[in-house]
Design an enzyme around this catalytic site. Structure first.
Site, PDB file in Angstrom:
ATOM      1  N   PRO A  90      45.845   7.597  -7.323  1.00 56.43           N
ATOM      2  CG  PRO A  90      46.362   8.584  -5.288  1.00 56.43           C
ATOM      3  CD  PRO A  90      46.882   8.383  -6.668  1.00 56.43           C
ATOM      4  N   PRO A  91      42.215   7.833  -6.991  1.00 54.40           N
ATOM      5  CG  PRO A  91      40.381   6.647  -6.160  1.00 54.40           C
ATOM      6  CD  PRO A  91      41.838   6.870  -5.937  1.00 54.40           C
ATOM      7  CE  LYS A  95      43.376   7.345 -12.073  1.00 55.93           C
ATOM      8  NZ  LYS A  95      43.171   8.158 -10.851  1.00 55.93           N
ATOM      9  CD  GLU A 309      57.558   8.854   5.064  1.00 59.48           C
ATOM     10  OE1 GLU A 309      58.578   8.320   4.586  1.00 59.48           O
ATOM     11  OE2 GLU A 309      56.525   8.218   5.347  1.00 59.48           O
TER      12      GLU A 309
HETATM   13  P1  ADP Z   1      40.706  10.559 -12.057  1.00 60.48           P
HETATM   14  O1  ADP Z   1      40.420  10.173 -13.468  1.00 60.48           O
HETATM   15  O2  ADP Z   1      42.149  10.496 -11.701  1.00 60.48           O
HETATM   16  O3  ADP Z   1      39.872   9.834 -11.057  1.00 60.48           O
HETATM   17  P2  ADP Z   1      39.589  13.017 -12.942  1.00 60.48           P
HETATM   18  O4  ADP Z   1      40.481  13.319 -14.077  1.00 60.48           O
HETATM   19  O5  ADP Z   1      38.281  12.423 -13.280  1.00 60.48           O
HETATM   20  O6  ADP Z   1      40.314  12.101 -11.889  1.00 60.48           O
HETATM   21  O7  ADP Z   1      39.378  14.346 -12.086  1.00 60.48           O
HETATM   22  C1  ADP Z   1      38.105  14.806 -11.739  1.00 60.48           C
HETATM   23  C2  ADP Z   1      38.064  16.321 -11.763  1.00 60.48           C
HETATM   24  O8  ADP Z   1      38.881  16.859 -10.730  1.00 60.48           O
HETATM   25  C3  ADP Z   1      38.615  16.919 -13.038  1.00 60.48           C
HETATM   26  O9  ADP Z   1      37.634  17.005 -14.021  1.00 60.48           O
HETATM   27  C4  ADP Z   1      39.087  18.276 -12.578  1.00 60.48           C
HETATM   28  O10 ADP Z   1      38.017  19.184 -12.492  1.00 60.48           O
HETATM   29  C5  ADP Z   1      39.563  18.012 -11.171  1.00 60.48           C
HETATM   30  N1  ADP Z   1      41.004  17.740 -11.139  1.00 60.48           N
HETATM   31  C6  ADP Z   1      41.606  16.583 -10.765  1.00 60.48           C
HETATM   32  N2  ADP Z   1      42.942  16.688 -10.839  1.00 60.48           N
HETATM   33  C7  ADP Z   1      43.201  17.926 -11.297  1.00 60.48           C
HETATM   34  C8  ADP Z   1      44.407  18.640 -11.619  1.00 60.48           C
HETATM   35  N3  ADP Z   1      45.619  18.084 -11.472  1.00 60.48           N
HETATM   36  N4  ADP Z   1      44.291  19.907 -12.067  1.00 60.48           N
HETATM   37  C9  ADP Z   1      43.093  20.491 -12.215  1.00 60.48           C
HETATM   38  N5  ADP Z   1      41.930  19.871 -11.941  1.00 60.48           N
HETATM   39  C10 ADP Z   1      41.967  18.613 -11.476  1.00 60.48           C
HETATM   40 ZN    ZN Z   2      58.279   4.222   7.162  1.00 59.46          ZN
HETATM   41 MG    MG Z   3      38.928   8.946 -14.105  1.00 60.85          MG
END
Ligand code: ADP
Ligand code: ZN
Ligand code: MG
Length: 496
Positions: A90-91, A95, A309
């Site tokens: 998910p967003p 990632k 679940e």
């Molecule tokens: P995605 O690419 O999955 O949409 P991002 O990597 O852009 O997400 O995450 C956005 C921000 O949220 C990161 O820069 C960080 O600050 C925070 N974040 C997201 N997931 C994590 C995580 N697992 N640990 C620490 N910070 C996170």
């Molecule tokens: Zn179910």
């Molecule tokens: Mg991203």
């Protein structure tokens, strides 16, 4: 020379002159396939310490890092290290963050581009950019090419629309992925929120054949993320990150980072020296109001989810682990609520009638648990019901496994069926489903203690892996009537 003659000579020349000037002017502003910006991995300002939770993803990517740091070690052993890695989830789950951490840990050159920058008005330009990007990466190996938001070029073509540019760009990407040879020290990573919509051609062996889930965080993950994002913030002693983690089911890493920042802003307004719990509460109110679709899962919803679940997990144990539950979770993953059942519908013709009934019981157990515990059912079971209907249909229509004589129900040609035969088929199907549902309810009632145990453990930890499930159900004796099973077992994620 008279005036007329002068004009006749000069006018065309002036005219063409203007046209040529105009042309040069437009060409100047035509976008060109610019070289991708390159960053040395050692200059990327994200390290593994900034990535909280996501242990499984980290583990999978460690070998990529090692490969980029010391390719020879792997070559000597004849190992084939994955070249195409797709981060999906998910967003806001981290990632992009993970990709940067890989770059930084490996020290390789990092070519990062969002796929939307390949989508151009001018046909062929997107493809040219991709070609250029890979050319550069190969020249400066070892390197990582990271294509963020892959969906922009990688989604499957829907309908008969003629999207020439889109196709050219995607094709060029496929060409580049196929063009690697064993000596290239280039790893390609991509990120996508929509794995299921990606063009299957991208996922074939040799392309993005290693898929790494970057999942929404569970309670432990959320606490770890909160810790990372409060590292450099002075917290008052009344702040308990564990408590905040519990209150934020449904939030992603990006949401939590935002929460910590908002809390600091609230604290700053009162010119306090520390960030207090109260600031987190205010920040939470603001953030939750700002989230339209994804909201914090309420305690009540969590309880319903946990029992749903737990129902699936307990039933898969009760029917003899024929379809073993690998994992149960109430952390939402995109649209799919979490539960993973290991089974194969592809080999279903090799299963017995009893096994099909067992499988239906497992799928129906989420709904059955809801009914037993809360006296009513939610719409969360829609996907389960679809699956059960499909199984029951196949049993009646294809395998002749119903209580009606096969000769009366198993005609392939729908048009040739009389109304009466159709009714017969439908009612046979309904009887199978109803029977499975009643059985599912009866078994869960009988094993209510086990159901409660798994549900509370889920409420507590939000995810339970196979060994934790087995421990919780160690004393619960299966009630299987299933005989031997044939066929291979493949992972099949169950949607709700
Ligand atoms: P995605 O690419 O999955 O949409 P991002 O990597 O852009 O997400 O995450 C956005 C921000 O949220 C990161 O820069 C960080 O600050 C925070 N974040 C997201 N997931 C994590 C995580 N697992 N640990 C620490 N910070 C996170
Ligand atoms: Zn179910
Ligand atoms: Mg991203």
């Amino acid at each position: 020379m008279d005036l007329e003659n002068t004009l006749l000579t000069w006018l065309p020349i002036v005219f063409f002159g203007i046209v040529i000037l105009l042309l040069l002017y437009t060409l100047r502003f035509m976008p060109r396939a610019k070289p991708a910006p390159v960053v040395r991995g050692s200059q990327v300002d994200v390290s593994w310490d900034d990535v909280a939770g996501l242990d499984e993803a980290k583990e999978e990517l460690v070998e990529v890092v090692e490969f980029l740091r010391d390719r020879k070690r792997f070559e000597k052993l004849g190992a084939r290290v994955p070249r195409g890695i797709l981060l999906h989830g998910p967003p806001g789950t981290g990632k992009t963050l993970v990709a940067k951490a890989v770059a930084s840990a490996s020290g390789a050159n990092f070519y990062s581009q969002s796929a939307s920058s390949f989508v151009e008005m001018f046909a062929g330009l997107g493809a040219a950019r991709i070609r250029k990007l890979f050319e550069e990466a190969r020249k400066h190996a070892p390197s990582i090419v990271f294509i963020d938001e892959l969906d922009a070029v990688g989604t499957a073509r829907i309908g008969g629309g003629f999207h020439r540019e889109h196709d050219q760009t995607l094709n060029q990407l496929l060409v580049e992925l196929d063009g690697f040879n064993a000596r290239d020290e280039v790893v390609v990573m991509a990120a996508s929120n929509r794995l299921q919509d990606l063009d299957p051609a991208l996922l074939r062996p040799g392309r993005f054949d290693r898929q790494v889930l970057v999942a929404a965080p569970d309670v432990a993950g959320r606490e770890a993320i909160l810790r990372v994002h409060t590292r450099d913030k002075p917290l008052a002693s009344d702040v308990d990150l564990g408590v905040i983690a519990r209150q934020t089911a449904g939030l992603t890493g990006a949401d939590l980072a935002n929460l910590c920042n908002e809390a600091a802003i609230f604290a700053g307004r009162t010119s306090a020296q520390h960030i207090r719990q109260h600031d987190f509460d205010s920040a939470m109110d603001r953030i939750v109001a700002g989230l339209q679709q994804r909201r914090v899962v309420s305690e009540k919803e969590k309880r319903i989810l946990a029992y749903h679940e737990a129902g699936h997990a307990v039933m898969s144990h009760l029917v003899g682990d024929l379809f073993p539950a690998q994992k149960a979770t109430i952390v939402s993953r995109g649209q799919a609520l979490g539960y993973t059942l290991n089974t194969s519908t592809e080999d279903r013709y090799m299963h017995t009638r009893e096994e099909f009934v067992d499988l239906m019981k497992v799928f129906l157990a989420g709904r059955a648990a809801e009914e037993i515990v809360f006296g009513r059912i939610t719409n969360g079971a829609a996907n389960d019901l679809e699956r059960v209907t499909a199984i029951a249909r196949s049993m009646v229509f294809e395998y002749g496994m119903s209580d009606v004589a096969p000769s009366r129900t198993m005609r392939a040609d729908n048009y040739a069926l009389s109304e009466e035969t159709k009714r017969l088929r439908d009612s046979a199907q309904a009887r199978l489903t109803d029977h499975a549902y009643e059985e599912s309810k009866r078994l869960l009632q009988k094993h209510r203690a086990a159901l409660d145990r798994v549900a509370s453990a889920l409420l507590e930890k939000e995810t339970l892996d196979r060994s934790e499930l087995q421990a919780l159900l160690a004393d619960t004796v299966p009630e299987s009537h299933s005989s031997e099973t044939v066929g291979t077992v493949r992972a099949l994620p169950m949607r709700d």
